[in-house]
Design a protein around this motif. Structure first.
Motif, PDB file in Angstrom:
ATOM      1  N   ARG A 141      -0.978  -3.172 -11.230  1.00  0.00           N
ATOM      2  CA  ARG A 141      -0.517  -1.843 -11.599  1.00  0.00           C
ATOM      3  C   ARG A 141      -0.103  -1.051 -10.360  1.00  0.00           C
ATOM      4  O   ARG A 141       0.967  -0.422 -10.341  1.00  0.00           O
ATOM      5  CB  ARG A 141      -1.626  -1.110 -12.360  1.00  0.00           C
ATOM      6  CG  ARG A 141      -1.221   0.259 -12.887  1.00  0.00           C
ATOM      7  CD  ARG A 141      -2.227   0.795 -13.884  1.00  0.00           C
ATOM      8  NE  ARG A 141      -3.604   0.728 -13.397  1.00  0.00           N
ATOM      9  CZ  ARG A 141      -4.514  -0.142 -13.855  1.00  0.00           C
ATOM     10  NH1 ARG A 141      -4.197  -1.017 -14.783  1.00  0.00           N
ATOM     11  NH2 ARG A 141      -5.748  -0.138 -13.373  1.00  0.00           N
ATOM     12  N   GLU A 142      -0.913  -1.085  -9.307  1.00  0.00           N
ATOM     13  CA  GLU A 142      -0.601  -0.341  -8.084  1.00  0.00           C
ATOM     14  C   GLU A 142       0.615  -0.916  -7.356  1.00  0.00           C
ATOM     15  O   GLU A 142       1.421  -0.172  -6.789  1.00  0.00           O
ATOM     16  CB  GLU A 142      -1.809  -0.349  -7.148  1.00  0.00           C
ATOM     17  CG  GLU A 142      -2.989   0.460  -7.648  1.00  0.00           C
ATOM     18  CD  GLU A 142      -4.163   0.418  -6.690  1.00  0.00           C
ATOM     19  OE1 GLU A 142      -4.030  -0.172  -5.603  1.00  0.00           O
ATOM     20  OE2 GLU A 142      -5.229   0.961  -7.043  1.00  0.00           O
ATOM     21  N   SER A 143       0.740  -2.235  -7.346  1.00  0.00           N
ATOM     22  CA  SER A 143       1.834  -2.881  -6.616  1.00  0.00           C
ATOM     23  C   SER A 143       3.089  -3.053  -7.455  1.00  0.00           C
ATOM     24  O   SER A 143       4.130  -3.456  -6.937  1.00  0.00           O
ATOM     25  CB  SER A 143       1.379  -4.255  -6.107  1.00  0.00           C
ATOM     26  OG  SER A 143       0.264  -4.123  -5.239  1.00  0.00           O
ATOM     27  N   ASP A 165       1.628   1.319   2.194  1.00  0.00           N
ATOM     28  CA  ASP A 165       0.456   2.021   1.665  1.00  0.00           C
ATOM     29  C   ASP A 165      -0.278   2.813   2.740  1.00  0.00           C
ATOM     30  O   ASP A 165      -0.613   2.283   3.796  1.00  0.00           O
ATOM     31  CB  ASP A 165      -0.495   1.004   1.031  1.00  0.00           C
ATOM     32  CG  ASP A 165       0.109   0.344  -0.187  1.00  0.00           C
ATOM     33  OD1 ASP A 165       0.122   0.972  -1.253  1.00  0.00           O
ATOM     34  OD2 ASP A 165       0.600  -0.799  -0.059  1.00  0.00           O
ATOM     35  N   GLY A 166      -0.484   4.088   2.463  1.00  0.00           N
ATOM     36  CA  GLY A 166      -1.172   4.952   3.416  1.00  0.00           C
ATOM     37  C   GLY A 166      -0.283   5.430   4.541  1.00  0.00           C
ATOM     38  O   GLY A 166      -0.726   6.194   5.404  1.00  0.00           O
ATOM     39  N   PRO A 183       8.455  -9.070  -3.498  1.00  0.00           N
ATOM     40  CA  PRO A 183       9.036  -8.361  -4.639  1.00  0.00           C
ATOM     41  C   PRO A 183       8.626  -6.892  -4.722  1.00  0.00           C
ATOM     42  O   PRO A 183       9.419  -6.050  -5.143  1.00  0.00           O
ATOM     43  CB  PRO A 183       8.500  -9.155  -5.846  1.00  0.00           C
ATOM     44  CG  PRO A 183       8.262 -10.522  -5.314  1.00  0.00           C
ATOM     45  CD  PRO A 183       7.745 -10.294  -3.914  1.00  0.00           C
ATOM     46  N   SER A 184       7.396  -6.588  -4.313  1.00  0.00           N
ATOM     47  CA  SER A 184       6.926  -5.205  -4.331  1.00  0.00           C
ATOM     48  C   SER A 184       7.627  -4.382  -3.250  1.00  0.00           C
ATOM     49  O   SER A 184       8.083  -3.263  -3.492  1.00  0.00           O
ATOM     50  CB  SER A 184       5.413  -5.168  -4.129  1.00  0.00           C
ATOM     51  OG  SER A 184       4.941  -3.836  -4.124  1.00  0.00           O
ATOM     52  N   ALA A 185       7.727  -4.951  -2.046  1.00  0.00           N
ATOM     53  CA  ALA A 185       8.388  -4.248  -0.940  1.00  0.00           C
ATOM     54  C   ALA A 185       9.868  -4.040  -1.218  1.00  0.00           C
ATOM     55  O   ALA A 185      10.451  -3.008  -0.855  1.00  0.00           O
ATOM     56  CB  ALA A 185       8.192  -5.034   0.355  1.00  0.00           C
ATOM     57  N   LYS A 186      10.481  -5.016  -1.854  1.00  0.00           N
ATOM     58  CA  LYS A 186      11.921  -4.948  -2.135  1.00  0.00           C
ATOM     59  C   LYS A 186      12.278  -3.720  -2.967  1.00  0.00           C
ATOM     60  O   LYS A 186      13.316  -3.081  -2.744  1.00  0.00           O
ATOM     61  CB  LYS A 186      12.366  -6.222  -2.860  1.00  0.00           C
ATOM     62  CG  LYS A 186      13.836  -6.241  -3.257  1.00  0.00           C
ATOM     63  CD  LYS A 186      14.213  -7.555  -3.929  1.00  0.00           C
ATOM     64  CE  LYS A 186      15.675  -7.539  -4.373  1.00  0.00           C
ATOM     65  NZ  LYS A 186      16.090  -8.841  -4.956  1.00  0.00           N
ATOM     66  N   ASP A 235      -0.472   9.221  -1.555  1.00  0.00           N
ATOM     67  CA  ASP A 235      -1.581   8.686  -2.339  1.00  0.00           C
ATOM     68  C   ASP A 235      -1.162   8.433  -3.794  1.00  0.00           C
ATOM     69  O   ASP A 235      -1.840   7.715  -4.526  1.00  0.00           O
ATOM     70  CB  ASP A 235      -2.781   9.639  -2.312  1.00  0.00           C
ATOM     71  CG  ASP A 235      -3.459   9.662  -0.947  1.00  0.00           C
ATOM     72  OD1 ASP A 235      -3.134   8.801  -0.109  1.00  0.00           O
ATOM     73  OD2 ASP A 235      -4.314  10.554  -0.727  1.00  0.00           O
ATOM     74  N   GLN A 236      -0.034   9.023  -4.202  1.00  0.00           N
ATOM     75  CA  GLN A 236       0.505   8.783  -5.544  1.00  0.00           C
ATOM     76  C   GLN A 236       1.478   7.607  -5.534  1.00  0.00           C
ATOM     77  O   GLN A 236       2.183   7.355  -6.515  1.00  0.00           O
ATOM     78  CB  GLN A 236       1.223  10.038  -6.075  1.00  0.00           C
ATOM     79  CG  GLN A 236       0.298  11.176  -6.468  1.00  0.00           C
ATOM     80  CD  GLN A 236      -0.372  11.827  -5.252  1.00  0.00           C
ATOM     81  OE1 GLN A 236       0.291  12.114  -4.254  1.00  0.00           O
ATOM     82  NE2 GLN A 236      -1.672  12.058  -5.335  1.00  0.00           N
ATOM     83  N   LEU A 237       1.517   6.886  -4.402  1.00  0.00           N
ATOM     84  CA  LEU A 237       2.369   5.698  -4.232  1.00  0.00           C
ATOM     85  C   LEU A 237       3.847   6.031  -4.373  1.00  0.00           C
ATOM     86  O   LEU A 237       4.640   5.273  -4.948  1.00  0.00           O
ATOM     87  CB  LEU A 237       1.974   4.605  -5.227  1.00  0.00           C
ATOM     88  CG  LEU A 237       0.507   4.145  -5.157  1.00  0.00           C
ATOM     89  CD1 LEU A 237       0.239   3.066  -6.205  1.00  0.00           C
ATOM     90  CD2 LEU A 237       0.172   3.625  -3.761  1.00  0.00           C
TER      91      LEU A 237
END
Length: 270
Positions: free
Chosen positions: A125-127, A10-11, A47-50, A16-18
């Motif tokens: 939602r973001e992750s 992130d960042g 799980p998110s990073a994967k 910024d749109q992920l």
């Protein structure tokens, strides 16, 4: 010269749109093809990073949960794990109740909350992860937590951060990952410690590492790497200790870094 690149999400890698830009994806794949190991170093849960690692075709150990867990993308091996102790986990829950601030805890790659509210809904939602609501977070503390996250107003969290430092001192690692995110992990669970551990296991020297980040929780990542790179959109505290400041996350700062320090020098050598 460089054999390992550790990149925050992130960042940093994400706009910024992920999203990861197509040119950056191509560059990362070229870097990997050249023999350099590229990994992610993020506060996000595994799980998110994967999901991003798979998008990049990375099949390497990932530094996740702020450095509390290093695990292979295929999940066959956990290289490193440093959970928050039971005692501190219990005290952090007490802090959240005392201050009436949102808290979420991580255990076995599941994020738990005791209330289904706007904070956890936005986070999920973001992750792009699910979450589990339980009646009492204290019932989960026996094995400690991988990470604890407070979500709240930035100024309020700054005061809470000071209070937590006063309470725990060197017994916990406390850092902001976003203005409204305050993360707590074990003292040995930071991106720098995890990065050095991984590099040692891979036979890579500290001077052969590039670390790229943007926020306060990337401080150890930047100062540990042989070449510490801060994003153009990064916080000033990080820029002040970086060896190099690249473009912003929306201007493909990671791509610019890879081209400058790995791809273009390799092209010149050939």
């Amino acid at each position: 010269m460089y054999k390992l690149v550790a990149i925050d999400l992130d960042g940093t890698l994400l706009t910024d749109q992920l999203e990861i830009t197509p040119h950056t994806i191509t560059a990362i794949r070229q870097v990997v093809e050249s023999g350099v190991i590229v990994t992610l170093a993020t506060g996000r849960m595994f799980p998110s990073a994967k999901k991003f690692a798979q998008q990049l075709n990375l099949n390497v150990p990932l530094i996740t949960y702020q450095g509390a867990v290093i695990k292979d993308v295929d999940e066959k091996k956990i290289w490193f794990e440093r959970p928050v102790s039971k005692k501190i986990s219990e005290r952090l829950i007490e802090f959240s109740e005392k201050h009436q601030v949102h808290i979420q805890v991580y255990q076995d790659d599941i994020v738990y909350v005791d209330e289904d509210n706007e904070e956890i809904q936005n986070y999920a939602r973001e992750s792009n992860v699910s979450y589990t609501v339980v009646d009492d977070l204290s019932s989960l503390t026996d094995r400690g937590f991988t990470k604890v996250l407070f979500i709240g107003e930035p100024m309020y969290l700054e005061g809470l951060q000071i209070e937590l430092h006063r309470e725990f001192g060197s017994e916990a690692h406390i850092a902001k990952s976003k203005p409204n995110y305050l993360e707590v992990t074990d003292p040995e669970a930071n991106k720098g410690t995890a990065l050095l551990y991984l590099a040692k296991q891979l036979g890579i020297q500290q001077s052969e590492i590039i670390g790229i980040g943007d926020n306060h929780n990337d401080f150890e990542l930047i100062t540990t790497a042989g070449l510490g790179v801060a994003m153009g959109n990064g916080v000033e505290a990080l820029k002040s200790v970086a060896d190099y400041i690249t473009k912003t996350n929306n201007d493909e700062g990671v791509l610019h870094t890879l081209e400058k320090f790995i791809l273009e020098p390799a092209s010149t050598i050939k």
